[in-house]
Enzyme design. Structure first.
Site, PDB file in Angstrom:
ATOM      1  N   ASP A  40       0.866  -1.178   0.000  1.00  0.00           N
ATOM      2  CA  ASP A  40       0.000   0.000   0.000  1.00  0.00           C
ATOM      3  C   ASP A  40       0.901   1.226   0.000  1.00  0.00           C
ATOM      4  O   ASP A  40       1.823   1.323   0.796  1.00  0.00           O
ATOM      5  CB  ASP A  40      -0.886   0.020   1.242  1.00  0.00           C
ATOM      6  N   ASP A  58      -6.215  -1.375  -5.794  1.00  0.00           N
ATOM      7  CA  ASP A  58      -7.340  -1.076  -4.909  1.00  0.00           C
ATOM      8  C   ASP A  58      -8.103   0.145  -5.411  1.00  0.00           C
ATOM      9  O   ASP A  58      -9.331   0.191  -5.338  1.00  0.00           O
ATOM     10  CB  ASP A  58      -6.862  -0.821  -3.483  1.00  0.00           C
TER      11      ASP A  58
END
Length: 81
Positions: A40, A58
Site C-alpha cells: 500500500d 485497490d
C-alpha cells in the site's frame, strides 16, 4: 462472476466498469502471488478525514465499484411492464 457479466452485457460503459474492477482484482492477485503481500503506498487526507492507504489496484476496484453503483442507480434503463 464479474467476468461472465462483462462478457454477456452489450452495454459498453458497463463492460468498461467491470473490466476496471477485474483488472484491479487481478493486479492484487499478481502482487500477492509474486511478493506474498500487496504493498500500500497512497495515503489521502481530505476535509479532516483520513482514507486508508491503498494501491493502484485497490483504487481501480474502488473507482469501478463507485462507477457501477452510479450506473445501476442513475443510468440503468428502467424496465416497464
Amino acid at each position: 462472476g464479474f467476468a461472465v457479466w462483462m462478457v454477456r452485457t452489450p452495454i459498453l460503459p458497463l463492460r468498461l466498469l467491470l473490466a476496471v474492477i477485474i483488472g484491479g482484482a487481478c493486479g492484487n492477485l499478481w502482487y500477492r502471488m509474486r511478493f506474498g503481500a500487496v504493498a500500500d503506498f497512497y495515503d489521502f487526507h481530505a476535509f479532516g478525514y483520513h482514507y486508508p492507504a491503498f494501491n493502484v489496484a485497490d483504487s481501480a476496484i474502488v473507482m469501478g465499484m463507485i462507477g457501477l453503483l452510479i450506473y445501476e442507480f442513475f443510468y440503468k434503463p428502467k424496465v416497464t411492464s
